[in-house]
Scaffold this motif. Sequence first.
Motif, short mmCIF file in Angstrom:
data_model
loop_
_atom_site.label_atom_id
_atom_site.label_comp_id
_atom_site.label_asym_id
_atom_site.label_seq_id
_atom_site.Cartn_x
_atom_site.Cartn_y
_atom_site.Cartn_z
N VAL A 110 0.86 -1.18 0.00
CA VAL A 110 0.00 0.00 0.00
C VAL A 110 0.89 1.23 0.00
O VAL A 110 1.61 1.49 0.97
CB VAL A 110 -0.94 0.01 1.23
CG1 VAL A 110 -1.81 1.26 1.22
CG2 VAL A 110 -1.78 -1.24 1.28
N ARG A 113 -0.44 8.03 0.33
CA ARG A 113 -0.38 9.30 -0.41
C ARG A 113 0.38 10.35 0.37
O ARG A 113 0.99 11.23 -0.21
CB ARG A 113 -1.79 9.77 -0.72
CG ARG A 113 -2.52 8.85 -1.66
CD ARG A 113 -3.91 9.37 -1.97
NE ARG A 113 -4.62 8.43 -2.80
CZ ARG A 113 -5.73 7.82 -2.43
NH1 ARG A 113 -6.26 8.07 -1.25
NH2 ARG A 113 -6.31 6.97 -3.23
N ASP A 156 -7.95 -8.89 -7.61
CA ASP A 156 -9.04 -7.96 -7.33
C ASP A 156 -9.26 -7.80 -5.82
O ASP A 156 -9.53 -6.70 -5.34
CB ASP A 156 -10.33 -8.44 -7.98
CG ASP A 156 -10.28 -8.35 -9.50
OD1 ASP A 156 -9.46 -7.55 -10.01
OD2 ASP A 156 -11.03 -9.09 -10.16
N ALA A 159 -6.53 -5.61 -4.54
CA ALA A 159 -6.81 -4.21 -4.88
C ALA A 159 -7.90 -3.65 -3.98
O ALA A 159 -7.84 -2.47 -3.58
CB ALA A 159 -7.22 -4.09 -6.35
N ALA A 160 -8.88 -4.46 -3.63
CA ALA A 160 -9.94 -3.99 -2.72
C ALA A 160 -9.37 -3.68 -1.34
O ALA A 160 -9.73 -2.68 -0.72
CB ALA A 160 -11.04 -5.04 -2.62
N ARG A 162 -6.27 -2.79 -0.75
CA ARG A 162 -5.46 -1.58 -0.94
C ARG A 162 -6.34 -0.33 -0.90
O ARG A 162 -6.01 0.66 -0.26
CB ARG A 162 -4.70 -1.68 -2.27
CG ARG A 162 -3.63 -0.66 -2.45
CD ARG A 162 -2.82 -0.90 -3.73
NE ARG A 162 -2.05 -2.13 -3.63
CZ ARG A 162 -2.27 -3.23 -4.37
NH1 ARG A 162 -3.23 -3.25 -5.27
NH2 ARG A 162 -1.53 -4.30 -4.22
N ARG A 163 -7.50 -0.40 -1.59
CA ARG A 163 -8.43 0.75 -1.57
C ARG A 163 -8.94 1.01 -0.16
O ARG A 163 -9.05 2.16 0.27
CB ARG A 163 -9.61 0.49 -2.52
CG ARG A 163 -9.31 0.76 -3.97
CD ARG A 163 -10.57 0.75 -4.82
NE ARG A 163 -11.35 -0.48 -4.72
CZ ARG A 163 -11.09 -1.59 -5.41
NH1 ARG A 163 -10.08 -1.62 -6.27
NH2 ARG A 163 -11.84 -2.67 -5.26
N LEU A 166 -6.28 2.77 1.82
CA LEU A 166 -6.17 4.18 1.44
C LEU A 166 -7.35 4.99 1.96
O LEU A 166 -7.21 6.19 2.24
CB LEU A 166 -6.04 4.31 -0.08
CG LEU A 166 -4.72 3.78 -0.65
CD1 LEU A 166 -4.74 3.82 -2.17
CD2 LEU A 166 -3.53 4.57 -0.12
N GLU A 167 -8.52 4.36 2.11
CA GLU A 167 -9.66 5.04 2.73
C GLU A 167 -9.38 5.32 4.21
O GLU A 167 -9.78 6.36 4.73
CB GLU A 167 -10.93 4.21 2.57
CG GLU A 167 -11.46 4.19 1.16
CD GLU A 167 -12.60 3.19 0.98
OE1 GLU A 167 -13.08 2.63 1.99
OE2 GLU A 167 -13.00 2.99 -0.18
#
Length: 191
Positions: A110, A113, A156, A159-160, A162-163, A166-167
């Motif tokens: 991850v 940002r 997938d 990636a979920a 990872r999202r 980030l949330e």
Amino acid sequence: MSPQVRVTRRGKVKPVRYRALQPWSLLWLTLFWVGLWGSITPNIVLAGVAVAVAVSLAFPLPPIDLGARVRVVPLVWLVAHFLYDIVKASILVSVVVLRRRPVRNAVVAVDLRSNSDFVLTAVGAMLTLVPGSIIVEARRSTHTLYLHVLDVDTPDEAAAFRRAALEVEARFLRAFEPKPGTALATEEAAR
């Protein structure tokens, strides 16, 4: 972080003396003391204050500037969502354990940002405290967290996760609003 210095009247460079008794550290040390005893009485609170003062004088710490301003409503939302994530993940881990089929795990990278060490540490701790994921490595140079995640079969699903991570970072940044001119604010402005 290098120590702050000052120049004396004679031209010598000396480190700045920090105020040893800082209100927030005294409060937290006193609360910790009261928590250790498990009850609140005037004697325990006074003893906690005395111990907090003694510890602060014996081991003075430099003041900590987080580079952020705490926003109450987003902080409450962050804590509520964090508690929800813990309950949800606990149920999912129980289901994975009880279904008796092979479990496929993955290490998910991850890339955060924010370029703040404070955010890296806090988000990493929050992700680790949720059952089903644990930090394997945290790279300070790239602000990347590598997490071992339970029951990830496909890219997938990785990636979920990872999202979702980030949330968590986004909620954390809303709760701790960056002060202008800090490393935390420069990354926010770049987005």
